[in-house]
Design a protein around this motif. Structure first.
Motif, short mmCIF file in Angstrom:
data_model
loop_
_atom_site.label_atom_id
_atom_site.label_comp_id
_atom_site.label_asym_id
_atom_site.label_seq_id
_atom_site.Cartn_x
_atom_site.Cartn_y
_atom_site.Cartn_z
N GLY A 33 48.25 -46.02 -80.48
CA GLY A 33 48.57 -45.81 -81.88
C GLY A 33 49.71 -44.83 -82.05
N TRP A 34 50.12 -44.68 -83.29
CA TRP A 34 51.22 -43.76 -83.58
C TRP A 34 50.83 -42.33 -83.20
CZ3 TRP A 34 50.58 -39.61 -86.70
CH2 TRP A 34 49.48 -39.62 -87.55
N ASN A 35 49.56 -42.00 -83.35
CA ASN A 35 49.11 -40.64 -83.00
C ASN A 35 49.26 -40.37 -81.50
OD1 ASN A 35 47.02 -42.62 -82.79
ND2 ASN A 35 45.50 -40.99 -82.58
N HIS A 36 49.03 -41.39 -80.67
CA HIS A 36 49.23 -41.23 -79.23
C HIS A 36 50.71 -40.99 -78.94
CE1 HIS A 36 45.58 -43.93 -79.34
NE2 HIS A 36 45.13 -42.82 -78.77
N LEU A 37 51.55 -41.79 -79.58
CA LEU A 37 52.99 -41.66 -79.35
C LEU A 37 53.52 -40.31 -79.81
CD1 LEU A 37 54.07 -45.29 -80.33
CD2 LEU A 37 53.65 -44.35 -78.04
N VAL A 38 53.01 -39.81 -80.92
CA VAL A 38 53.42 -38.49 -81.39
C VAL A 38 52.95 -37.41 -80.40
CG1 VAL A 38 53.07 -36.74 -83.19
CG2 VAL A 38 53.53 -39.11 -83.83
N GLY A 39 51.71 -37.50 -79.96
CA GLY A 39 51.20 -36.54 -79.00
C GLY A 39 51.98 -36.57 -77.69
N PHE A 40 52.27 -37.76 -77.18
CA PHE A 40 53.05 -37.89 -75.95
C PHE A 40 54.46 -37.34 -76.15
CE2 PHE A 40 50.51 -41.84 -74.29
CZ PHE A 40 49.39 -41.05 -74.15
N SER A 41 55.00 -37.53 -77.34
CA SER A 41 56.35 -37.02 -77.63
C SER A 41 56.37 -35.49 -77.60
CB SER A 41 56.83 -37.52 -78.99
OG SER A 41 56.97 -38.91 -78.98
N PHE A 42 55.32 -34.87 -78.11
CA PHE A 42 55.25 -33.41 -78.05
C PHE A 42 55.19 -32.92 -76.60
CE2 PHE A 42 53.60 -33.37 -82.56
CZ PHE A 42 54.67 -32.66 -83.08
N ILE A 43 54.46 -33.64 -75.78
CA ILE A 43 54.40 -33.27 -74.36
C ILE A 43 55.77 -33.43 -73.72
CG2 ILE A 43 53.41 -33.90 -72.12
CD1 ILE A 43 50.81 -34.61 -73.73
N ALA A 44 56.47 -34.53 -74.04
CA ALA A 44 57.82 -34.74 -73.51
C ALA A 44 58.77 -33.65 -74.00
CB ALA A 44 58.33 -36.12 -73.90
N ALA A 45 58.61 -33.22 -75.26
CA ALA A 45 59.45 -32.14 -75.78
C ALA A 45 59.18 -30.85 -75.00
CB ALA A 45 59.18 -31.93 -77.27
N GLY A 46 57.92 -30.59 -74.67
CA GLY A 46 57.60 -29.43 -73.85
C GLY A 46 58.25 -29.52 -72.48
N ALA A 47 58.26 -30.73 -71.91
CA ALA A 47 58.90 -30.93 -70.61
C ALA A 47 60.40 -30.62 -70.69
CB ALA A 47 58.68 -32.37 -70.14
N PHE A 48 61.01 -30.98 -71.78
CA PHE A 48 62.43 -30.67 -71.98
C PHE A 48 62.70 -29.18 -71.77
CE2 PHE A 48 65.57 -28.96 -74.97
CZ PHE A 48 66.72 -29.58 -74.51
N PHE A 49 61.84 -28.34 -72.34
CA PHE A 49 62.04 -26.91 -72.24
C PHE A 49 61.82 -26.37 -70.83
CE2 PHE A 49 61.58 -27.36 -76.82
CZ PHE A 49 62.65 -26.60 -77.24
N VAL A 50 60.93 -27.00 -70.09
CA VAL A 50 60.69 -26.57 -68.70
C VAL A 50 61.97 -26.72 -67.87
CG1 VAL A 50 59.42 -27.09 -66.58
CG2 VAL A 50 58.21 -27.00 -68.78
N PHE A 51 62.74 -27.76 -68.16
CA PHE A 51 63.94 -28.04 -67.37
C PHE A 51 65.20 -27.31 -67.86
CE2 PHE A 51 61.19 -31.33 -65.85
CZ PHE A 51 61.59 -31.49 -64.54
N GLN A 52 65.06 -26.53 -68.91
CA GLN A 52 66.22 -25.79 -69.42
C GLN A 52 66.37 -24.46 -68.67
OE1 GLN A 52 68.33 -27.37 -71.53
NE2 GLN A 52 66.85 -28.96 -71.08
N LYS A 53 67.58 -24.07 -68.49
CA LYS A 53 67.89 -22.78 -67.83
C LYS A 53 68.47 -21.80 -68.87
CE LYS A 53 67.16 -24.73 -63.78
NZ LYS A 53 65.79 -25.09 -63.57
N PHE A 54 67.58 -21.30 -69.72
CA PHE A 54 68.03 -20.41 -70.79
C PHE A 54 68.36 -19.04 -70.23
CE2 PHE A 54 65.27 -23.40 -73.18
CZ PHE A 54 66.25 -23.94 -73.99
#
Length: 120
Positions: free
Chosen positions: A99-120
């Motif tokens: 469902g859309w709720n799964h996709l939103v939740g997975f998207s939040f996890i992917a957004a978190g992954a984005f930050f792990v790979f950043q070198k701030f």
């Protein structure tokens, strides 16, 4: 036959191995749900057998990956890959819609992954 590490660039080999290992692990964890009439001990033993092959891929993935990724990056990749494989498995094998709720939740996890790979 040449080792996978010589066939693929060092940054790609762990990703390919993690995808393959996740296919095995997803079947080990959830594949038995299509066979609920099988005795639980059979499901457990079959899952262990499948998981052996997952480890044969995951351990080299992490060993090779540690040369180019941090442990946090490897774990984050693992989690995102797990979600991608699980989503496909759920829809294609278990015939359970996402469902859309799964996709939103997975998207939040992917957004978190984005930050792990950043070198701030």
């Amino acid at each position: 036959m040449p080792a996978l590490s010589t066939l693929l660039p060092p940054h790609l080999a762990p990703i390919v191995l993690l995808f393959a290992s996740n296919v095995f692990m997803t079947f080990a964890w959830y594949g038995h749900l299509k066979h609920k009439s099988a005795p639980l001990v059979v499901a457990i033993l079959a899952s262990w057998g499948i998981a052996f092959f997952e480890y044969c891929l995951a351990v080299p993935a992490n060993r090779l990956g540690s040369a180019v990724y941090s442990t946090a990056e490897l774990k984050t990749m693992q989690e995102v890959i797990t979600l991608v494989v699980f989503a496909g498995f759920s829809v294609l094998y278990l015939k359970e819609p996402l469902g859309w709720n799964h996709l939103v939740g997975f998207s939040f996890i992917a957004a978190g992954a984005f930050f792990v790979f950043q070198k701030f």
